[in-house]
Scaffold this motif. Structure first.
Motif, PDB file in Angstrom:
ATOM      1  N   THR A 254       0.823  -1.203   0.000  1.00 63.32           N
ATOM      2  CA  THR A 254       0.000   0.000   0.000  1.00 63.32           C
ATOM      3  C   THR A 254       0.861   1.259   0.000  1.00 63.32           C
ATOM      4  O   THR A 254       1.945   1.294   0.582  1.00 63.32           O
ATOM      5  CB  THR A 254      -0.913   0.018   1.241  1.00 63.32           C
ATOM      6  OG1 THR A 254      -0.099  -0.096   2.423  1.00 63.32           O
ATOM      7  CG2 THR A 254      -1.896  -1.118   1.206  1.00 63.32           C
ATOM      8  N   SER A 255       0.372   2.290  -0.677  1.00 59.38           N
ATOM      9  CA  SER A 255       1.003   3.616  -0.681  1.00 59.38           C
ATOM     10  C   SER A 255       2.464   3.576  -1.115  1.00 59.38           C
ATOM     11  O   SER A 255       3.323   4.233  -0.543  1.00 59.38           O
ATOM     12  CB  SER A 255       0.910   4.254   0.722  1.00 59.38           C
ATOM     13  OG  SER A 255      -0.427   4.344   1.152  1.00 59.38           O
ATOM     14  N   VAL A 256       2.740   2.811  -2.149  1.00 64.40           N
ATOM     15  CA  VAL A 256       4.084   2.747  -2.706  1.00 64.40           C
ATOM     16  C   VAL A 256       4.058   3.378  -4.089  1.00 64.40           C
ATOM     17  O   VAL A 256       3.252   2.991  -4.943  1.00 64.40           O
ATOM     18  CB  VAL A 256       4.585   1.290  -2.794  1.00 64.40           C
ATOM     19  CG1 VAL A 256       5.977   1.243  -3.422  1.00 64.40           C
ATOM     20  CG2 VAL A 256       4.615   0.656  -1.411  1.00 64.40           C
ATOM     21  N   SER A 257       4.917   4.348  -4.309  1.00 62.75           N
ATOM     22  CA  SER A 257       4.932   5.068  -5.575  1.00 62.75           C
ATOM     23  C   SER A 257       5.222   4.126  -6.734  1.00 62.75           C
ATOM     24  O   SER A 257       6.135   3.296  -6.670  1.00 62.75           O
ATOM     25  CB  SER A 257       6.001   6.164  -5.533  1.00 62.75           C
ATOM     26  OG  SER A 257       6.083   6.840  -6.763  1.00 62.75           O
ATOM     27  N   GLY A 258       4.425   4.243  -7.797  1.00 59.58           N
ATOM     28  CA  GLY A 258       4.632   3.437  -8.989  1.00 59.58           C
ATOM     29  C   GLY A 258       4.007   2.064  -8.936  1.00 59.58           C
ATOM     30  O   GLY A 258       4.094   1.303  -9.898  1.00 59.58           O
ATOM     31  N   ILE A 259       3.363   1.732  -7.798  1.00 53.10           N
ATOM     32  CA  ILE A 259       2.762   0.405  -7.618  1.00 53.10           C
ATOM     33  C   ILE A 259       1.239   0.525  -7.602  1.00 53.10           C
ATOM     34  O   ILE A 259       0.670   1.356  -6.891  1.00 53.10           O
ATOM     35  CB  ILE A 259       3.218  -0.244  -6.298  1.00 53.10           C
ATOM     36  CG1 ILE A 259       4.725  -0.514  -6.320  1.00 53.10           C
ATOM     37  CG2 ILE A 259       2.452  -1.537  -6.039  1.00 53.10           C
ATOM     38  CD1 ILE A 259       5.144  -1.655  -7.183  1.00 53.10           C
ATOM     39  N   ALA A 260       0.580  -0.296  -8.387  1.00 52.55           N
ATOM     40  CA  ALA A 260      -0.872  -0.440  -8.319  1.00 52.55           C
ATOM     41  C   ALA A 260      -1.179  -1.775  -7.655  1.00 52.55           C
ATOM     42  O   ALA A 260      -0.494  -2.774  -7.903  1.00 52.55           O
ATOM     43  CB  ALA A 260      -1.477  -0.394  -9.715  1.00 52.55           C
ATOM     44  N   VAL A 261      -2.174  -1.786  -6.781  1.00 56.82           N
ATOM     45  CA  VAL A 261      -2.566  -3.028  -6.116  1.00 56.82           C
ATOM     46  C   VAL A 261      -4.006  -3.345  -6.510  1.00 56.82           C
ATOM     47  O   VAL A 261      -4.892  -2.502  -6.403  1.00 56.82           O
ATOM     48  CB  VAL A 261      -2.415  -2.940  -4.584  1.00 56.82           C
ATOM     49  CG1 VAL A 261      -0.956  -2.813  -4.210  1.00 56.82           C
ATOM     50  CG2 VAL A 261      -3.199  -1.782  -4.003  1.00 56.82           C
ATOM     51  N   VAL A 262      -4.203  -4.567  -6.968  1.00 56.17           N
ATOM     52  CA  VAL A 262      -5.519  -5.034  -7.385  1.00 56.17           C
ATOM     53  C   VAL A 262      -5.881  -6.237  -6.519  1.00 56.17           C
ATOM     54  O   VAL A 262      -5.119  -7.207  -6.460  1.00 56.17           O
ATOM     55  CB  VAL A 262      -5.528  -5.426  -8.872  1.00 56.17           C
ATOM     56  CG1 VAL A 262      -6.919  -5.891  -9.293  1.00 56.17           C
ATOM     57  CG2 VAL A 262      -5.064  -4.262  -9.739  1.00 56.17           C
ATOM     58  N   PRO A 263      -7.011  -6.202  -5.816  1.00 50.16           N
ATOM     59  CA  PRO A 263      -7.400  -7.344  -4.978  1.00 50.16           C
ATOM     60  C   PRO A 263      -7.450  -8.638  -5.790  1.00 50.16           C
ATOM     61  O   PRO A 263      -7.897  -8.647  -6.940  1.00 50.16           O
ATOM     62  CB  PRO A 263      -8.782  -6.952  -4.461  1.00 50.16           C
ATOM     63  CG  PRO A 263      -8.781  -5.453  -4.501  1.00 50.16           C
ATOM     64  CD  PRO A 263      -7.975  -5.087  -5.713  1.00 50.16           C
ATOM     65  N   LEU A 264      -6.973  -9.700  -5.172  1.00 53.17           N
ATOM     66  CA  LEU A 264      -6.989 -11.006  -5.819  1.00 53.17           C
ATOM     67  C   LEU A 264      -8.352 -11.650  -5.627  1.00 53.17           C
ATOM     68  O   LEU A 264      -8.858 -11.744  -4.512  1.00 53.17           O
ATOM     69  CB  LEU A 264      -5.890 -11.901  -5.219  1.00 53.17           C
ATOM     70  CG  LEU A 264      -5.713 -13.275  -5.854  1.00 53.17           C
ATOM     71  CD1 LEU A 264      -5.213 -13.140  -7.290  1.00 53.17           C
ATOM     72  CD2 LEU A 264      -4.722 -14.125  -5.042  1.00 53.17           C
ATOM     73  N   GLY A 265      -8.942 -12.098  -6.745  1.00 58.72           N
ATOM     74  CA  GLY A 265     -10.239 -12.754  -6.687  1.00 58.72           C
ATOM     75  C   GLY A 265     -10.095 -14.252  -6.503  1.00 58.72           C
ATOM     76  O   GLY A 265      -9.492 -14.727  -5.546  1.00 58.72           O
ATOM     77  N   ALA A 266     -10.633 -14.998  -7.431  1.00 62.46           N
ATOM     78  CA  ALA A 266     -10.580 -16.465  -7.343  1.00 62.46           C
ATOM     79  C   ALA A 266      -9.218 -16.978  -7.834  1.00 62.46           C
ATOM     80  O   ALA A 266      -8.589 -16.358  -8.699  1.00 62.46           O
ATOM     81  CB  ALA A 266     -11.699 -17.054  -8.193  1.00 62.46           C
ATOM     82  N   PRO A 267      -8.769 -18.119  -7.268  1.00 63.19           N
ATOM     83  CA  PRO A 267      -9.345 -18.840  -6.129  1.00 63.19           C
ATOM     84  C   PRO A 267      -9.111 -18.090  -4.827  1.00 63.19           C
ATOM     85  O   PRO A 267      -8.197 -17.276  -4.737  1.00 63.19           O
ATOM     86  CB  PRO A 267      -8.582 -20.170  -6.145  1.00 63.19           C
ATOM     87  CG  PRO A 267      -7.252 -19.821  -6.720  1.00 63.19           C
ATOM     88  CD  PRO A 267      -7.524 -18.771  -7.757  1.00 63.19           C
ATOM     89  N   ARG A 268      -9.919 -18.360  -3.833  1.00 65.35           N
ATOM     90  CA  ARG A 268      -9.847 -17.648  -2.555  1.00 65.35           C
ATOM     91  C   ARG A 268      -8.608 -18.092  -1.804  1.00 65.35           C
ATOM     92  O   ARG A 268      -8.482 -19.232  -1.368  1.00 65.35           O
ATOM     93  CB  ARG A 268     -11.098 -17.945  -1.729  1.00 65.35           C
ATOM     94  CG  ARG A 268     -11.115 -17.241  -0.390  1.00 65.35           C
ATOM     95  CD  ARG A 268     -11.444 -15.764  -0.555  1.00 65.35           C
ATOM     96  NE  ARG A 268     -11.622 -15.141   0.749  1.00 65.35           N
ATOM     97  CZ  ARG A 268     -10.712 -14.345   1.330  1.00 65.35           C
ATOM     98  NH1 ARG A 268      -9.576 -14.070   0.717  1.00 65.35           N
ATOM     99  NH2 ARG A 268     -10.963 -13.830   2.509  1.00 65.35           N
ATOM    100  N   LEU A 269      -7.662 -17.170  -1.644  1.00 63.51           N
ATOM    101  CA  LEU A 269      -6.438 -17.426  -0.906  1.00 63.51           C
ATOM    102  C   LEU A 269      -6.207 -16.281   0.074  1.00 63.51           C
ATOM    103  O   LEU A 269      -6.692 -15.168  -0.127  1.00 63.51           O
ATOM    104  CB  LEU A 269      -5.235 -17.524  -1.857  1.00 63.51           C
ATOM    105  CG  LEU A 269      -5.248 -18.621  -2.916  1.00 63.51           C
ATOM    106  CD1 LEU A 269      -4.092 -18.422  -3.893  1.00 63.51           C
ATOM    107  CD2 LEU A 269      -5.162 -20.002  -2.266  1.00 63.51           C
ATOM    108  N   VAL A 270      -5.455 -16.552   1.117  1.00 60.74           N
ATOM    109  CA  VAL A 270      -5.079 -15.514   2.074  1.00 60.74           C
ATOM    110  C   VAL A 270      -3.586 -15.613   2.345  1.00 60.74           C
ATOM    111  O   VAL A 270      -2.942 -16.640   2.097  1.00 60.74           O
ATOM    112  CB  VAL A 270      -5.845 -15.642   3.413  1.00 60.74           C
ATOM    113  CG1 VAL A 270      -7.331 -15.432   3.210  1.00 60.74           C
ATOM    114  CG2 VAL A 270      -5.560 -16.989   4.080  1.00 60.74           C
ATOM    115  N   HIS A 271      -3.032 -14.505   2.839  1.00 62.70           N
ATOM    116  CA  HIS A 271      -1.649 -14.512   3.322  1.00 62.70           C
ATOM    117  C   HIS A 271      -1.698 -14.903   4.793  1.00 62.70           C
ATOM    118  O   HIS A 271      -2.345 -14.259   5.605  1.00 62.70           O
ATOM    119  CB  HIS A 271      -1.015 -13.130   3.159  1.00 62.70           C
ATOM    120  CG  HIS A 271       0.381 -13.059   3.699  1.00 62.70           C
ATOM    121  ND1 HIS A 271       0.680 -12.505   4.922  1.00 62.70           N
ATOM    122  CD2 HIS A 271       1.559 -13.480   3.169  1.00 62.70           C
ATOM    123  CE1 HIS A 271       1.976 -12.589   5.125  1.00 62.70           C
ATOM    124  NE2 HIS A 271       2.528 -13.176   4.084  1.00 62.70           N
TER     125      HIS A 271
END
Length: 301
Positions: A254-271
């Motif tokens: 999050t909040s890193v210049s030059g980086i886009a973050v897109v939520p991961l959909g399927a399959p359902r995984l977590v860190h």
């Protein structure tokens, strides 16, 4: 099979040299030669070609077993030492880079030192495999490791012997990519849509590609760029520069210049973050487990 001889054999095979193995082990070259000869006599076959030094086919077979054998021996010794008791006033911890970040571990260590003043804490940040092996071999009392898994599944780890794991936290995953990437403006992206994408293989600072291939039941997720370091900032810089994408916990990108973050959909995984430990007979180790798993320190979906 004498484990001392087996360790010497592994050292020679890895070093590709009798003299280099002698330097690593602190032996004379003559002693190394004697160890190899004794092991070959015991097994009734030649294990190493001498010029150049390389394993023979039987030697390759032995190497396949040697790491696991030696680790289990080290783990048995470490477990005996745990039964004796932890060194007074010390706490040694190893953590993978993503498991060490985010402030959770720092806050938990503060609680331990508050409850046990004077505790000398040693923290090592290393790759996931090194952390796991280090705890199993008794180099560290505790290990904090991370990885991706289905929401109700534990992390898939190698044979841990008598070690155990305690769930610490889990959070959502995102795909981190350059802001110039065609998918950067997507609201969500499925992993199957990224099978042919340009991936950065960063096994210690991002979701491991073998885990992602297993989740998609395909071998299409392949590395276009390999990063073997443990510095998350360096990985994010590579992503921002357009060298490839990676799957990360949401808090890491999050909040890193030059980086886009897109939520991961399927399959359902977590860190998922887990604490690797023995029987937790030591007071400071038990205190850290309590602090790490306290509700204030847990992130849930």
């Amino acid at each position: 099979m004498d484990p001392h001889l087996l360790r010497t054999f592994v050292a020679v095979a890895e070093c590709g040299s009798f003299s280099a193995a002698a330097d690593r082990l602190g032996y004379t070259q003559s002693a190394v030669s004697q160890h190899i000869a004794a092991l070959e006599h015991d097994l009734g076959t030649t294990l190493l070609r001498r010029r150049p030094v390389a394993p023979t086919p039987p030697g390759e077979r032995l190497l396949d077993h040697a790491g696991a054998i030696l680790l289990r021996l080290d783990a048995a010794r470490a477990d005996v030492h745990r039964a004796i008791g932890e060194p007074p006033g010390t706490l040694t911890i190893a953590a993978s880079p993503l498991a060490a970040g985010g402030g959770r571990l720092a806050e938990a260590l503060t609680a331990v030192r508050r409850n046990s003043p004077g505790t000398a804490v040693s923290l090592t940040v290393d790759g996931r495999e090194a952390v796991t092996h280090g705890v199993a071999a008794g180099e560290f009392q505790l290990g904090l490791i991370d990885g991706v898994a289905a929401p109700t599944d534990p992390l898939r780890l190698s044979d841990l012997g008598s070690l155990r794991t305690t769930a610490v936290a889990h959070e959502d995953l995102v795909v981190a990519l350059s802001t110039n990437h065609p998918l950067a403006r997507r609201r969500r992206v499925d992993l199957h849509d990224l099978v042919d994408a340009r991936w950065i293989d960063a096994p210690d600072t991002a979701a491991a590609l073998p885990d992602l291939r297993a989740a998609t039941e395909t071998d299409g997720i392949r590395a276009a760029f390999n990063y073997a370091g443990t510095d998350l900032r360096a990985l994010l810089a590579l992503i921002a520069a357009g060298h490839g994408l990676a799957v990360l916990p949401a808090s890491a990108a999050t909040s890193v210049s030059g980086i886009a973050v897109v939520p991961l959909g399927a399959p359902r995984l977590v860190h998922r973050t887990e604490l690797l430990h023995g029987h937790l007979d030591g007071s400071r180790a038990a205190e850290l487990v309590t602090a790490l798993t306290a509700p204030a320190n847990r992130r849930t979906d």
